[in-house]
Design an enzyme around this catalytic site. Structure first.
Site, PDB file in Angstrom:
ATOM      1  N   TYR A 141       3.749  -1.325  -0.455  1.00  9.75           N
ATOM      2  CA  TYR A 141       3.000  -2.576  -0.300  1.00  9.75           C
ATOM      3  C   TYR A 141       3.875  -3.806  -0.560  1.00  9.75           C
ATOM      4  O   TYR A 141       3.567  -4.890  -0.084  1.00  9.75           O
ATOM      5  CB  TYR A 141       1.817  -2.614  -1.282  1.00  9.75           C
ATOM      6  CG  TYR A 141       0.550  -1.998  -0.756  1.00  9.75           C
ATOM      7  CD1 TYR A 141       0.518  -0.678  -0.329  1.00  9.75           C
ATOM      8  CD2 TYR A 141      -0.636  -2.732  -0.723  1.00  9.75           C
ATOM      9  CE1 TYR A 141      -0.661  -0.121   0.124  1.00  9.75           C
ATOM     10  CE2 TYR A 141      -1.810  -2.179  -0.268  1.00  9.75           C
ATOM     11  CZ  TYR A 141      -1.821  -0.865   0.156  1.00  9.75           C
ATOM     12  OH  TYR A 141      -2.995  -0.312   0.606  1.00  9.75           O
ATOM     13  N   ASP A 220      -0.500  15.640   0.778  1.00 14.24           N
ATOM     14  CA  ASP A 220      -1.248  16.290   1.869  1.00 14.24           C
ATOM     15  C   ASP A 220      -2.171  17.368   1.321  1.00 14.24           C
ATOM     16  O   ASP A 220      -3.339  17.477   1.717  1.00 14.24           O
ATOM     17  CB  ASP A 220      -0.309  16.826   2.962  1.00 14.24           C
ATOM     18  CG  ASP A 220       0.893  17.580   2.431  1.00 14.24           C
ATOM     19  OD1 ASP A 220       1.083  17.634   1.194  1.00 14.24           O
ATOM     20  OD2 ASP A 220       1.650  18.141   3.249  1.00 14.24           O
TER      21      ASP A 220
HETATM   22  C1  IPM Z   1      -8.088  -1.856  -1.574  1.00 13.27           C
HETATM   23  C2  IPM Z   1      -7.937  -2.503  -0.223  1.00 13.27           C
HETATM   24  C3  IPM Z   1      -6.692  -3.355  -0.245  1.00 13.27           C
HETATM   25  C4  IPM Z   1      -5.503  -2.453  -0.475  1.00 13.27           C
HETATM   26  C5  IPM Z   1      -6.475  -4.237   1.014  1.00 13.27           C
HETATM   27  C6  IPM Z   1      -7.683  -5.090   1.310  1.00 13.27           C
HETATM   28  C7  IPM Z   1      -5.239  -5.081   0.881  1.00 13.27           C
HETATM   29  O1  IPM Z   1      -7.916  -1.555   0.794  1.00 13.27           O
HETATM   30  O2  IPM Z   1      -8.182  -2.588  -2.575  1.00 13.27           O
HETATM   31  O3  IPM Z   1      -8.122  -0.632  -1.655  1.00 13.27           O
HETATM   32  O4  IPM Z   1      -4.980  -1.832   0.474  1.00 13.27           O
HETATM   33  O5  IPM Z   1      -5.070  -2.354  -1.624  1.00 13.27           O
END
Ligand code: IPM
Ligand code: MN
Length: 353
Positions: A141, A220
């Site tokens: 991320y 998985d």
């Molecule tokens: C979550 C959501 C977020 C993530 C998105 C909205 C960025 O899916 O909080 O699980 O991927 O973390």
């Protein structure tokens, strides 16, 4: 006690569900003589529309001056153009990063009353009670990425450091100590170097938590075990992306994504609390949203940021009683059966408080 809580309703059903959770917090606060102050701020798509920025400085300042954040949901079709320079999700990711909220707790319980809403046989759901600890400020991320370029290639990077894995593993082991003392660490160590570091680090941290039983499961295989033997899990530790995916899968066990709460915590008591579900623009404004995930998130806020365990329990008990008594929002109503609105459901919880 005195506490300021910043409410970020966000988009879609966000405002509806946070409004109900605030009612619950006001009620429990009043009953126990706490002085809770709520301040609302803009975040997500609505913040883009009003200020051009999904996470305005003013919002950050409001959050910095509070004990905790209660958040609804962000996103919607009007902001989902993949080429847009700003997206609602950037507000949420920015908040998590800004406050270094590296540990995301997502408890998943199967409610016997909702067993018919899952595609699984009822006997598989017996005793399902797990806690996901998802790493929230690292991994793919936030790793190096190339978003533009020649348009012919793009990359994201799964990058983890030992300290990042250590601190979230510690949270997971400590959580396991307060539960059934079992920790399952999810990785893909058979393929990814970052996940070999992950596994090695978790094994090392385990030395300080010898009373917890640790096992490692490849991601998985984990997706399969969540459906075939969900009751065997206690605490599940996962990276940012694996935890995102697995916790949505596990929501099936609870009967609806609308049931799940979450807490995002850093080193101190400050935290961000939000339902696991998204903004559900298709049902926004119709009173069909299930406020359970947000109300249970508010209970987690009472527990983790304010240290009010008895109050948190009271909210959780009131909610369980509401479900047991048969109140159903649209997502958990029997097929063709009747259901109550978002506000009516929360009203029932309030009455039981
Ligand atoms: C979550 C959501 C977020 C993530 C998105 C909205 C960025 O899916 O909080 O699980 O991927 O973390
Ligand atoms: Mn998600």
């Amino acid at each position: 006690m005195k506490a300021t809580i910043t409410v970020l309703p966000g988009d879609g059903i966000g405002p509806e569900v946070t409004a109900q959770a605030v009612r619950v917090l006001e009620k429990i606060g009043g009953k126990h003589d706490h002085d809770f102050t709520f301040q609302e701020a803009l975040m997500g798509g609505i913040a883009i529309d009003k200020t051009g920025n999904p996470l305005p400085d003013e919002t950050l300042k409001a959050c910095e001056q509070s004990s905790a954040i209660l958040l609804g949901a962000v996103g919607g079709p009007q902001w989902s153009d993949p080429t847009a320079p700003v997206r609602p999700e950037q507000g949420l990711l920015g908040l998590r990063k800004h406050f270094d909220l590296f540990a995301n707790l997502r408890p998943v319980k199967a409610y016997p009353a909702l067993a018919q809403h899952t595609p699984l046989r009822a006997e598989l759901l017996d005793g399902v009670d797990m806690l996901f600890v998802r790493e929230l400020t690292g991994g793919i991320y936030f790793g190096p990425r190339q978003e533009q370029g020649d348009g012919l290639s793009a990359y994201d990077t799964e990058l983890y450091t030992v300290p990042e894995v250590e601190r979230v593993a510690q949270v997971a082991f400590r959580a396991a100590q307060g539960r059934r003392r079992k920790l399952t660490s999810v990785d893909k160590a058979n393929v990814l170097a970052s996940m070999r570091l992950w596994r090695r680090t978790v094994v090392k941290v385990h030395e300080d938590y010898a009373d917890v039983e640790l096992d490692h499961v490849l991601v998985d295989a984990c997706t399969m075990y969540l459906m075939t033997r969900p009751a065997a899990f206690d605490v599940i530790l996962a990276s940012n992306m694996f935890g995102d995916i697995l916790s949505d899968e596990a929501s099936v066990l609870a009967g609806s994504l609308g049931m799940l709460p979450s807490a995002s915590l850093g080193a101190g008591t400050f935290g961000l609390y939000e339902p696991v579900h998204g903004s559900a623009p298709d049902i926004a404004g119709q009173g069909k949203a299930n406020p359970t995930g947000t109300i249970l998130s508010a209970a987690m806020l009472l527990r983790y940021s304010l240290g009010l365990e008895a109050e948190a329990r009271a909210v959780e008990t009131a909610l369980e009683q509401t479900l047991a008594a048969g109140a159903r929002t649209a997502d958990i109503a029997p097929r063709g059966g009747s259901f109550v609105s978002t506000g009516e459901f929360a009203g029932d919880v309030l009455a039981r408080l």
